[in-house]
Motif scaffolding. Structure first.
Motif, PDB file in Angstrom:
ATOM      1  N   PRO A 244       0.836  -1.202   0.000  1.00 16.44           N
ATOM      2  CA  PRO A 244       0.000   0.000   0.000  1.00 16.44           C
ATOM      3  C   PRO A 244       0.875   1.258   0.000  1.00 16.44           C
ATOM      4  O   PRO A 244       1.897   1.328   0.673  1.00 16.44           O
ATOM      5  CB  PRO A 244      -0.791  -0.127   1.314  1.00 16.44           C
ATOM      6  CG  PRO A 244      -0.839  -1.597   1.578  1.00 16.44           C
ATOM      7  CD  PRO A 244       0.480  -2.130   1.090  1.00 16.44           C
ATOM      8  N   TRP A 249      -0.173  -0.059  -6.653  1.00 18.81           N
ATOM      9  CA  TRP A 249      -1.213  -0.637  -5.791  1.00 18.81           C
ATOM     10  C   TRP A 249      -2.574  -0.001  -6.076  1.00 18.81           C
ATOM     11  O   TRP A 249      -3.593  -0.681  -6.134  1.00 18.81           O
ATOM     12  CB  TRP A 249      -0.829  -0.438  -4.334  1.00 18.81           C
ATOM     13  CG  TRP A 249      -1.750  -1.050  -3.325  1.00 18.81           C
ATOM     14  CD1 TRP A 249      -2.955  -0.547  -2.901  1.00 18.81           C
ATOM     15  CD2 TRP A 249      -1.558  -2.266  -2.611  1.00 18.81           C
ATOM     16  NE1 TRP A 249      -3.522  -1.372  -1.966  1.00 18.81           N
ATOM     17  CE2 TRP A 249      -2.686  -2.437  -1.768  1.00 18.81           C
ATOM     18  CE3 TRP A 249      -0.539  -3.219  -2.594  1.00 18.81           C
ATOM     19  CZ2 TRP A 249      -2.817  -3.534  -0.914  1.00 18.81           C
ATOM     20  CZ3 TRP A 249      -0.669  -4.306  -1.739  1.00 18.81           C
ATOM     21  CH2 TRP A 249      -1.789  -4.472  -0.919  1.00 18.81           C
ATOM     22  N   ASP A 250      -2.585   1.302  -6.270  1.00 16.64           N
ATOM     23  CA  ASP A 250      -3.848   2.035  -6.442  1.00 16.64           C
ATOM     24  C   ASP A 250      -4.060   2.530  -7.861  1.00 16.64           C
ATOM     25  O   ASP A 250      -4.884   3.414  -8.095  1.00 16.64           O
ATOM     26  CB  ASP A 250      -3.882   3.229  -5.477  1.00 16.64           C
ATOM     27  CG  ASP A 250      -4.019   2.808  -4.026  1.00 16.64           C
ATOM     28  OD1 ASP A 250      -4.885   1.956  -3.740  1.00 16.64           O
ATOM     29  OD2 ASP A 250      -3.252   3.306  -3.191  1.00 16.64           O
ATOM     30  N   PRO A 253      -8.978   0.373  -9.776  1.00 19.71           N
ATOM     31  CA  PRO A 253      -9.766  -0.345  -8.773  1.00 19.71           C
ATOM     32  C   PRO A 253      -9.598  -1.857  -8.874  1.00 19.71           C
ATOM     33  O   PRO A 253      -9.548  -2.551  -7.856  1.00 19.71           O
ATOM     34  CB  PRO A 253     -11.208   0.075  -9.093  1.00 19.71           C
ATOM     35  CG  PRO A 253     -11.091   1.357  -9.847  1.00 19.71           C
ATOM     36  CD  PRO A 253      -9.813   1.256 -10.614  1.00 19.71           C
ATOM     37  N   ARG A 256      -6.177  -2.825  -7.423  1.00 20.13           N
ATOM     38  CA  ARG A 256      -6.158  -2.716  -5.961  1.00 20.13           C
ATOM     39  C   ARG A 256      -6.856  -3.916  -5.329  1.00 20.13           C
ATOM     40  O   ARG A 256      -6.374  -4.485  -4.344  1.00 20.13           O
ATOM     41  CB  ARG A 256      -6.825  -1.411  -5.529  1.00 20.13           C
ATOM     42  CG  ARG A 256      -6.754  -1.161  -4.021  1.00 20.13           C
ATOM     43  CD  ARG A 256      -7.291   0.233  -3.680  1.00 20.13           C
ATOM     44  NE  ARG A 256      -7.043   0.536  -2.282  1.00 20.13           N
ATOM     45  CZ  ARG A 256      -7.866   0.205  -1.281  1.00 20.13           C
ATOM     46  NH1 ARG A 256      -8.990  -0.464  -1.564  1.00 20.13           N
ATOM     47  NH2 ARG A 256      -7.575   0.515  -0.033  1.00 20.13           N
TER      48      ARG A 256
END
Length: 272
Positions: A244, A249-250, A253, A256
């Motif tokens: 994170p 990671w982001d 959607p 994630r």
């Protein structure tokens, strides 16, 4: 040096100690002359028409380099110790709404978890759609496709790599390939776009402990009549898995969620 006797053969073999040729593993990997961002754990040059395999720890980064412009790395990934969780090319494409590999893409299993992420790419010529070559196709095109021939098929070499890791032919799903591109035209047909040229590289990060299988053979859509495959450089080093706060990671959607699925699974087993 005569090799007709056992002693002669032994002396000849021992005389090769320390000799390096154009395609071989370097042991220990830390003796690799090229620079790496971390401590090397795997260093090898894979000849055209050959294969390799290795178990890599979670967080290891793996860089593949097309040295001369005609390598094609056909890749399979398995969760180490759980070979039923393996690379799923259909989910890799479907979940990310994108059929083309490159930096920022995730290589997914059918469990909705990340096996590896693509952290860097200077090639842009890859394929998640066509898989690798087969014995029948290579026999039709080149006259032979067996592993010991001058034109081995990718699936036949992956079978050998799989067998050395306790896997069987039925454990081989469709593979991804790096360094020989394929695009889909407006009418739905495939277009072979070839190589980005010598020196193109792609770096993958292992998000779980992985068994890695690689066959370096021509792409099945390569239109050239001759079996054309040049050396592939493989270099891996210790690093850290995506966590994170990392941009990857982001990034989406879907990505994630796949990372959360992965860490949740590994944490429950004391592996993360």
């Amino acid at each position: 040096m005569a090799t007709a006797t056992t002693h002669g053969a032994r002396d000849h073999a021992r005389a090769q100690h320390g000799t390096r040729n154009g395609a071989m593993p370097v042991v220990p990997a830390s003796d690799w002359p090229d620079s790496a961002p971390g401590t090397p754990v795997w260093a090898e040059t894979v000849a055209g028409g050959n294969y390799t395999h290795r178990v890599l720890a979670r967080g290891t980064e793996l860089r593949l380099t097309d040295l001369a412009g005609d390598a094609c790395a056909h890749l399979l990934l398995y969760a180490e110790g759980r070979p039923w969780e393996r690379l799923n090319t259909a989910d890799t494409v479907k979940v990310q709404w994108n059929a083309y590999l490159g930096a920022g893409r995730l290589l997914l299993s059918d469990q909705g978890r990340v096996l590896a992420s693509v952290t860097a790419d200077s090639s842009g010529r890859h394929d998640a759609l066509c898989g690798t070559s087969t014995l029948r196709r290579n026999t039709e095109r080149y006259g032979d496709g067996t592993p010991q021939s001058a034109s081995p098929a990718g699936r036949e070499l992956l079978k050998l790599a799989a067998s050395k890791n306790g896997l069987e032919p039925r454990d081989l799903p469709p593979s991804l390939s790096f360094f020989q591109g394929v695009r889909i035209r407006e009418d739905g047909t495939t277009e072979f776009t070839g190589s980005a040229g010598p020196g193109a590289a792609a770096t993958l990060r292992a998000e779980q402990d992985l068994t890695v299988l690689i066959a370096n053979v021509p792409h099945p859509l390569d239109p050239r009549p001759a079996y054309t495959s040049t050396p592939l450089e493989v270099l891996a080093w210790r690093a850290r898995p995506t966590s994170p706060g990392d941009a990857l990671w982001d990034a989406t959607p879907e990505g994630r969620r796949a990372f959360l699925n992965t860490v949740d699974f590994l944490t429950a087993r004391g592996l993360a």
